[in-house]
Each structure stands twice: as C-alpha cells, then as structure tokens.
Scaffold this motif. Structure first.
Motif, PDB file in Angstrom:
ATOM      1  N   VAL A   1       0.828  -1.209   0.000  1.00 45.25           N
ATOM      2  CA  VAL A   1       0.000   0.000   0.000  1.00 45.25           C
ATOM      3  C   VAL A   1       0.861   1.257   0.000  1.00 45.25           C
ATOM      4  O   VAL A   1       0.578   2.221  -0.718  1.00 45.25           O
ATOM      5  CB  VAL A   1      -0.955  -0.001   1.213  1.00 45.25           C
TER       6      VAL A   1
ATOM      7  N   THR B   1      -8.509   4.270   1.182  1.00 49.96           N
ATOM      8  CA  THR B   1      -8.020   2.980   1.674  1.00 49.96           C
ATOM      9  C   THR B   1      -8.967   2.411   2.725  1.00 49.96           C
ATOM     10  O   THR B   1      -9.290   1.217   2.716  1.00 49.96           O
ATOM     11  CB  THR B   1      -6.607   3.132   2.265  1.00 49.96           C
TER      12      THR B   1
ATOM     13  N   TYR C   1      -4.956  -0.614  -6.575  1.00 49.62           N
ATOM     14  CA  TYR C   1      -5.305  -1.490  -5.455  1.00 49.62           C
ATOM     15  C   TYR C   1      -5.901  -2.833  -5.898  1.00 49.62           C
ATOM     16  O   TYR C   1      -5.966  -3.760  -5.099  1.00 49.62           O
ATOM     17  CB  TYR C   1      -6.320  -0.793  -4.543  1.00 49.62           C
TER      18      TYR C   1
END
Length: 252
Positions: free
Chosen positions: A86, A137, A235
């Motif tokens: 991430v 996120t 992602y």
C-alpha cells in the motif's frame, strides 16, 4: 505577533485538557503531546524554510517535497493494514499528483518557480492527496469486506477482478471525495480558507486572495479525484490472490 501574544493562545489548550480531565475523557495526554509536537514541528520547518527561501536551492526544495511525500504516504498507508504494498502505491500516486500539479501551475505561469510558491502549494497538494488516500483505503477495506459475497458471486460467474470490484471501488471513490466536495459547497459561506485568510491578514487585496484560493480549490478538487481513481486501479491486484481469489483483509 509577539511571543507573549502567541503564548496566551495556550489557554485554549489548557481549557481543553482541563475539560478532558474533569469529564474523565482521557484525552489530556494526547492533546498535550499533539500540541508540543505541532509547536516543535512548525517552528523547525519555519527556520528551515527561512533558510531555503534565502538560498533558493533546487536541491533543498526537492528534499523538502520528498520528505513531505514520504511522511504523507506513510501516514495514509497506516489505514491499509493487511494490504501489502500500500505504501508504495500511495507514494507513487502522490508523486504523480505533485508532479502534474507543479508542471501545470508553473507551465501556465500561474505561479512563479520559487520556493515561496512551490513549497507551500506542494504541502497543500500532498496533504490533500494524503487525506483522500487515507479515506479511500479505509473505504476500500470496508466495502470489500461488506460486499465479499457479491464479489465472490460475480467471480464465480466468470467476471474479471475489475468487473467484480466495480461497485465497491465506485463507492470508495465517492466516500474519499466527500470532504473535498463539502468544502467546495461551503467555502466562503461557512469558512474562509487558510491561504485566503493568511493573505488578507498579511495585507493583500481580498479579491487577489480569492483568486489564489480558487486556484487552490480547483486544483485540489482535480487532484483529489485523480488520486482516488488512480488508487482504485493500483489497489485491484492487492485484493486478489494470483488465482483470482479475494483476499481476507481486516477493517481499519
């Protein structure tokens, strides 16, 4: 502003700490530490910027911007516990946003290529991207866990990973944009933004201050949208195993 006048503003911090202690909320330690850190960090960066503004060194400007990006990426990536990689995806996105914004603003001669413009505007751009990345996120993790059954059903019916995640990703993008959109709706009526207020206090013409603030608002809106959309693409591989099974992730 004199040092004595600035010190008097500490009364607001003490009042907040007293209320927290009186009501047994338990925030007094966090408030004290946060206030001390804020004072030390701002004073330190003030002296650093004072030196950089005098030297106008490109190397120093680059170092400051890279430090901002690293800290912002690290802070936003803490929301992604359970998702490997991430940090680098957020860092890459923020670097892209920063480069795009500066090249655009300087290329169109909207700002001067000097530390006085580049560093403050970079801080605003990076800080805005950090908030959007953190919210996105958090929303992705929540949406994926909430919609796990729906996603796995779509995968079993032959949908690709992109198709299966289309709904959760759209909702995550919308969630991450809420503060930015709300700010656009209320600016000038509920709040006078920091840059505009600072320029007015410093003696600038209010109309000129408004123009600079609109520049910031419009550029931040665009960078916020692009940040969340880029992250929605970066992602996708994090959420699946190599054989296209949805990973188990925890909520923030």
């Amino acid at each position: 502003m004199t040092l004595l006048a600035l010190s008097c503003t500490l009364i607001f911090v003490f009042i907040t700490m007293f209320v927290s202690f009186w009501k047994k909320i338990g925030l007094e330690k966090s408030i004290a530490i946060g206030s001390i850190r804020a004072a030390v960090q701002l004073l330190a960066i003030g002296y650093v910027l004072q030196y950089i503004f005098k030297t106008e060194s490109l190397a120093f400007i680059l170092i400051i911007v890279l430090i901002m990006i690293a800290v912002a990426s690290w802070n936003a990536s803490k929301r992604g516990d359970g998702l490997k990689g991430v940090f680098w995806r957020i860092a890459l996105t923020i670097v892209a946003m920063e480069a795009f914004m500066m090249l655009f603003l300087i290329g169109l001669k909207l700002i001067e290529p000097t530390p006085q413009y580049i560093i403050p505007l970079s801080g605003m751009t990076i800080g805005n991207a950090m908030i959007v990345a953190g919210l996105f996120t958090t929303a992705v993790k929540r949406e994926v866990e909430t919609s796990r059954g729906e996603i796995e059903t779509l995968l079993s019916l032959g949908a690709s990973g992109v198709q299966a995640l289309q709904g959760p990703m759209k909702r995550a993008v919308k969630f991450s944009m809420i503060p930015t959109i709300d700010s656009l709706k209320t600016v000038g009526l509920v709040q006078l933004p920091g840059m505009m207020t600072g320029m007015i206090i410093a003696g600038a013409d209010p109309v000129e201050a408004v123009r600079y603030q609109l520049l910031i608002l419009f550029s931040h809106t665009g960078s916020a949208a692009m940040t969340s959309m880029i992250l929605s693409m970066l992602y996708q591989k994090l959420l699946f195993t190599p054989d296209l099974r949805l990973r188990k992730i925890g909520r923030s």
